[in-house]
Design an enzyme around this catalytic site. Structure first.
Site, PDB file in Angstrom:
ATOM      1  N   ASN A 113     -37.919   9.137 -27.062  1.00 14.38           N
ATOM      2  CA  ASN A 113     -36.474   9.048 -27.685  1.00 14.38           C
ATOM      3  C   ASN A 113     -37.420   8.861 -28.929  1.00 14.38           C
ATOM      4  O   ASN A 113     -37.675   8.115 -29.813  1.00 14.38           O
ATOM      5  CB  ASN A 113     -35.974   7.698 -27.640  1.00 14.38           C
ATOM      6  CG  ASN A 113     -34.887   7.274 -28.392  1.00 14.38           C
ATOM      7  OD1 ASN A 113     -34.835   8.441 -29.256  1.00 14.38           O
ATOM      8  ND2 ASN A 113     -34.431   6.434 -28.788  1.00 14.38           N
ATOM      9  N   GLU A 157     -33.259  -1.856 -21.874  1.00 19.35           N
ATOM     10  CA  GLU A 157     -33.829  -1.823 -23.018  1.00 19.35           C
ATOM     11  C   GLU A 157     -33.563  -2.686 -23.836  1.00 19.35           C
ATOM     12  O   GLU A 157     -32.489  -2.795 -24.587  1.00 19.35           O
ATOM     13  CB  GLU A 157     -33.597  -0.522 -23.595  1.00 19.35           C
ATOM     14  CG  GLU A 157     -33.800   0.761 -23.280  1.00 19.35           C
ATOM     15  CD  GLU A 157     -34.199   1.900 -24.402  1.00 19.35           C
ATOM     16  OE1 GLU A 157     -35.171   2.118 -24.161  1.00 19.35           O
ATOM     17  OE2 GLU A 157     -33.010   1.430 -25.626  1.00 19.35           O
ATOM     18  N   GLY A 179     -38.989  -1.493 -30.029  1.00 17.05           N
ATOM     19  CA  GLY A 179     -39.921  -0.770 -31.330  1.00 17.05           C
ATOM     20  C   GLY A 179     -40.799  -2.819 -31.949  1.00 17.05           C
ATOM     21  O   GLY A 179     -40.961  -2.883 -33.361  1.00 17.05           O
TER      22      GLY A 179
END
Ligand code: PGA
Length: 257
Positions: free
Chosen positions: A9, A168, A174
């Site tokens: 992604n 997720e 991140g």
């Protein structure tokens, strides 16, 4: 045996030139279908066409990062499922936590998009996952159940065959904080049980459930090696062909047993 999927992604990153270069690098290193590992890239909308050209003739699949549920018309700034199919997308990522928590998408919005995509034969990578507060309050499974029920409302077992789930945990995206293999396995096993209860064992057993959240070459093998983890949805590490292919290699090692 479920196949493994490693999906990149790219989020709102790359330029046309760097995206094409990245896609070419991924295509050059992607493993043959016989390995049991599939590879997919999801560039930003403007780069779907050049990236499609760059991966032409390779095994790499193409996905968009979002879609709108209406067919056409006065929806300024939106992109329809037909448009994605028209430019050669194989799949679309829906319900990503950044769309839920930064852009304010609800389960109802996501459900409309899931339905519109599946109705046209576009494969859906549906993301679900809890916030840190939810996990700390012991609400992880409740949140996952709510998202699954809302996002898959009205989707029958046959249509479900064109869905991939990506677990997720939002706190791991991140942040460099990866869920431990045990935390991932436990959430994935829960999602598979939810599918078995809501649909049937056959559908649940066939479902690919990817893990996403700070996956990198160094942690990929252990995560993907978990019994209920069938691949990875990769953000940051998918922006370098070397790192992304490192994760793909880890997946092929898992697939080879
Ligand atoms: P990350 O993103 O790998 O950068 O944590 C994962 C995702 O958001 O799909």
């Amino acid at each position: 045996m479920r196949r493994i999927l490693v999906a990149g992604n790219w989020k709102m990153n790359t330029t046309a030139a760097s995206g094409v270069e990245l896609a070419r690098g991924v295509a050059a290193g992607a493993p043959a279908a016989e390995t049991g590992v599939d590879v997919l890239v999801a560039p930003p909308f403007p780069y779907l066409v050049p990236v499609k050209q760059a991966i032409e003739g390779s095994v790499v699949q193409l996905a968009a990062q979002n879609a709108w549920f209406e067919e056409s018309g006065a929806f300024t700034g939106e992109v329809s499922v037909d448009m994605l199919l028209d430019v050669g997308c194989d799949a679309v990522i829906l319900g990503h936590s950044e769309r839920r928590h930064v852009l304010g998408e609800t389960d109802e919005d996501i459900n409309r998009k899931v339905k519109a995509s599946l109705a046209k034969g576009l494969k859906v990578i549906l993301c679900v996952g809890e916030l840190l507060d939810d996990r700390e309050a012991g609400r992880t499974e409740t949140i996952l159940d709510e998202q699954m029920a809302g996002d898959l409302d009205g989707i029958d077992a046959e249509a479900l065959g064109n869905v991939v789930i990506a677990y997720e945990p939002v706190w791991a995206i991140g942040t460099g904080k990866t869920a431990t293999p045990d935390q991932a396995e436990s959430a994935h096993a829960h999602l598979r049980k939810w599918l078995a209860d809501r649909y049937n064992t056959e559908s649940a057993d066939a479902m690919q459930i990817l893990y996403g959240g700070s996956v990198k070459p160094a942690n990929a093998k252990e995560l993907i090696g978990q019994a209920n983890v069938d691949g990875a949805l990769v953000g940051g590490a998918s922006l370098s062909a070397e790192n992304f292919l490192g994760i793909v290699t880890a997946a092929t090692e898992v697939a080879a047993g």
